[in-house]
Design a protein around this motif. Sequence first.
Motif, PDB file in Angstrom:
ATOM      1  N   UNK A 103      18.772 -28.907  82.795  1.00  0.00           N
ATOM      2  CA  UNK A 103      18.456 -27.476  82.013  1.00  0.00           C
ATOM      3  C   UNK A 103      17.171 -27.709  81.115  1.00  0.00           C
ATOM      4  N   UNK A 104      16.680 -28.865  80.733  1.00  0.00           N
ATOM      5  CA  UNK A 104      15.369 -28.855  79.936  1.00  0.00           C
ATOM      6  C   UNK A 104      14.665 -30.111  80.214  1.00  0.00           C
ATOM      7  N   UNK A 105      14.205 -30.322  81.309  1.00  0.00           N
ATOM      8  CA  UNK A 105      13.666 -31.759  81.606  1.00  0.00           C
ATOM      9  C   UNK A 105      12.733 -32.182  80.831  1.00  0.00           C
ATOM     10  N   UNK A 106      11.866 -31.481  80.258  1.00  0.00           N
ATOM     11  CA  UNK A 106      10.715 -31.824  79.078  1.00  0.00           C
ATOM     12  C   UNK A 106      11.200 -32.172  78.005  1.00  0.00           C
ATOM     13  N   UNK A 107      12.310 -31.554  77.337  1.00  0.00           N
ATOM     14  CA  UNK A 107      12.975 -31.872  76.246  1.00  0.00           C
ATOM     15  C   UNK A 107      13.940 -33.125  76.470  1.00  0.00           C
ATOM     16  N   UNK A 108      14.486 -33.333  77.430  1.00  0.00           N
ATOM     17  CA  UNK A 108      15.169 -34.565  77.904  1.00  0.00           C
ATOM     18  C   UNK A 108      14.240 -35.641  77.785  1.00  0.00           C
ATOM     19  N   UNK A 109      13.148 -35.653  78.462  1.00  0.00           N
ATOM     20  CA  UNK A 109      12.159 -36.807  78.521  1.00  0.00           C
ATOM     21  C   UNK A 109      11.644 -37.319  77.065  1.00  0.00           C
ATOM     22  N   UNK A 110      11.426 -36.051  76.240  1.00  0.00           N
ATOM     23  CA  UNK A 110      11.077 -36.475  74.705  1.00  0.00           C
ATOM     24  C   UNK A 110      12.105 -37.123  74.174  1.00  0.00           C
ATOM     25  N   UNK A 111      13.598 -36.846  74.235  1.00  0.00           N
ATOM     26  CA  UNK A 111      14.669 -37.420  73.567  1.00  0.00           C
ATOM     27  C   UNK A 111      14.560 -39.009  73.997  1.00  0.00           C
ATOM     28  N   UNK A 112      14.598 -39.192  75.256  1.00  0.00           N
ATOM     29  CA  UNK A 112      14.633 -40.526  75.747  1.00  0.00           C
ATOM     30  C   UNK A 112      13.352 -41.449  75.356  1.00  0.00           C
ATOM     31  N   UNK A 113      12.279 -40.806  75.406  1.00  0.00           N
ATOM     32  CA  UNK A 113      11.048 -41.732  74.991  1.00  0.00           C
ATOM     33  C   UNK A 113      11.281 -42.008  73.230  1.00  0.00           C
ATOM     34  N   UNK A 114      11.854 -40.897  72.548  1.00  0.00           N
ATOM     35  CA  UNK A 114      12.024 -41.389  71.073  1.00  0.00           C
ATOM     36  C   UNK A 114      13.264 -42.311  70.998  1.00  0.00           C
ATOM     37  N   UNK A 115      14.276 -42.232  71.792  1.00  0.00           N
ATOM     38  CA  UNK A 115      15.433 -42.933  71.533  1.00  0.00           C
ATOM     39  C   UNK A 115      15.005 -44.415  71.966  1.00  0.00           C
ATOM     40  N   UNK A 116      14.013 -44.856  72.988  1.00  0.00           N
ATOM     41  CA  UNK A 116      13.604 -45.960  73.336  1.00  0.00           C
ATOM     42  C   UNK A 116      12.675 -46.471  71.995  1.00  0.00           C
ATOM     43  N   UNK A 117      12.008 -45.599  71.314  1.00  0.00           N
ATOM     44  CA  UNK A 117      11.296 -45.990  70.432  1.00  0.00           C
ATOM     45  C   UNK A 117      12.255 -46.457  69.101  1.00  0.00           C
ATOM     46  N   UNK A 118      13.113 -45.768  68.805  1.00  0.00           N
ATOM     47  CA  UNK A 118      13.796 -45.961  67.646  1.00  0.00           C
ATOM     48  C   UNK A 118      14.750 -46.953  67.678  1.00  0.00           C
ATOM     49  N   UNK A 119      15.340 -47.344  69.008  1.00  0.00           N
ATOM     50  CA  UNK A 119      15.966 -48.537  69.511  1.00  0.00           C
ATOM     51  C   UNK A 119      15.093 -49.889  68.972  1.00  0.00           C
ATOM     52  N   UNK A 120      13.830 -49.764  69.598  1.00  0.00           N
ATOM     53  CA  UNK A 120      12.981 -50.979  69.431  1.00  0.00           C
ATOM     54  C   UNK A 120      12.887 -51.318  68.025  1.00  0.00           C
ATOM     55  N   UNK A 121      12.736 -50.078  67.109  1.00  0.00           N
ATOM     56  CA  UNK A 121      12.704 -50.161  65.500  1.00  0.00           C
ATOM     57  C   UNK A 121      13.722 -50.888  65.225  1.00  0.00           C
ATOM     58  N   UNK A 122      14.974 -50.455  65.389  1.00  0.00           N
ATOM     59  CA  UNK A 122      16.253 -50.952  65.123  1.00  0.00           C
ATOM     60  C   UNK A 122      16.378 -52.287  65.405  1.00  0.00           C
ATOM     61  N   UNK A 123      15.936 -52.907  66.226  1.00  0.00           N
ATOM     62  CA  UNK A 123      16.192 -54.072  66.878  1.00  0.00           C
ATOM     63  C   UNK A 123      14.957 -55.038  66.269  1.00  0.00           C
ATOM     64  N   UNK A 124      13.997 -54.674  66.296  1.00  0.00           N
ATOM     65  CA  UNK A 124      12.960 -55.344  65.756  1.00  0.00           C
ATOM     66  C   UNK A 124      12.990 -55.740  64.018  1.00  0.00           C
TER      67      UNK A 124
END
Length: 415
Positions: A103-124
Motif C-alpha cells: 500500500x505504501x512501498x516508499x514508507x515500507x522501504x524507509x521503515x526497513x532501512x531504519x529497522x536495519x540501522x536500529x538493529x545494528x545499533x542495538x547489537x553493536x
Amino acid sequence: MAFSTTMLAWSVLDFGDFMGPDLPHALEAIKWATDYFLKATSIPGFVFVQVGDPYGDHNCWERPEDMDTPRIPYAASKQFPGSEVSAEIAAALAASSMVFRSSNPAYSARLLKRAAMVFEFADANRGSYNDTLGPWVCPFYCDFSGYEDELIWGAAWLYKATKAPNYWSYIVQNISDLEKNAAEHTDRVGYGGGSFAEFGWDTKNAGINILVSKLLLSNNTSDVGPFIPNADKFVCTVLPESPTVYVSYSPGGLLFKPGGSNLQHATALSFLLLAYARYLNQSNREIHCGNVVATPARLIQFARGQVDYILGTNPLKMSYMVGYGSKFPRKIHHRGSSLPSVDQHPASINCQGGAPYFQSNDPNPNLLIGAVVGGPDKEDSYSDSRADFVHTEPTTYINAPLVGLLAYFRSHPPL
C-alpha cells in the motif's frame, strides 16, 4: 509500545485478510506508532526510549491535556546501551515494513532501512537499559529477562522482511546462548516452565520459536534446529490437558501466569497458539505432549476459549473489554477515562486536582471503547476499582495480540 506495535503488525500479516473494513484502522494504528519510532531514532547513535519523569507522572492524576510534569527525554546510546528496547523497536519497524509493502512501498522501504540501522545499533552497543537508564525507566518497566531475546527477535523479523542470509546466520549463531542467558535470570523471573514457555513485552522466547518455525515449515527444511521442538514444548506448557502444563487456570478456565495485568498472558499466548496452529495445518503436523495429541484444531479451540472468556463467557458473565456487552468494567485505572472532559470541565485540573475523581465510586465519565483491562483474579472474581490497577488498568500489550485473534474468529465461527 514497540512490542504492541510488533504484535499489531504480526496480526495484520497473519490475519489482515480477515479484518474487512477494520483493516485501515489497524494500519492507521501501526503507522501512528512507526511515525513516532522514526522520530525517536532519527539521530544516528541515539534511540529515544522514554519521555517524561515516571515518578512525576505517576504522582499526578490529570488529563493528558493538562499534564505539566517534566517532559525529560531519555535515550539509549553507545554510552548508555539499551539493547532490549532498541532491538524491539527494530522488530516493530521490520514487521511494519511488510504491512505497508503493497500500500505504501516508499514508507515500507524507509521503515526497513531504519529497522536495519536500529538493529545494528542495538547489537553493536550491547547492554541493558536497566544498568544505564535504570533509575529513570526501571521502576515501571524493568527488563527482567535480559536483552539477548530481543536481539534474536529483531533479527528474526529482519530476516522475514529481507530474507538476507546474515540475519539467518545471526539467529542460528545466537539461539544456543538464549537458554543459557535466560538461566542466569531464572531467579528473578521464575521460569518454571523453561524460558521457551515465556512470551510478552519483556520476554520473546516463545514468539521467536513460533515465528522461526513458520519460516522453517514454509521452506520445508529438514534442519529444524531447536525452534520447532521448542515451539512444540511451549504448546505443551499451555494446554490444560498436557502432562507438562505449566500455567494455571481459574475455575472458569482463564489462563494465569505470575505477575499483574494477567490478560496480557491470555491474549499473547493465545495469539501464538492460533498462529502456530495455522502453520501446523499447512504442513500437516500435530504435536505430541507425552501421550496427549494436540491437533491444530485443538490449539484453535483453546485460543477461542480464552477470547470467549474475555468477552463474557465466564462465571461473572462479564466482558473485560470496555464498551462490549451489557456488563463491563466501569471504573478502569485510566486518567483520561476517569476525569471529566475539557468540554464538561474547561478549567485545568492540576496534578493533585484529579484525586477526588480517582477516589470517587462513580463510573468513569468517558468510555475507553475497546480497551481490555488486566482482568479477574484466579478465582474469577473482579473488583471494579480504579485503585486496583493490577486488575483494572488497560494496556496496549493486552489489546495488540487480541486484534489478530478477533479478526480470525470473526471470520471463522465455531464448527
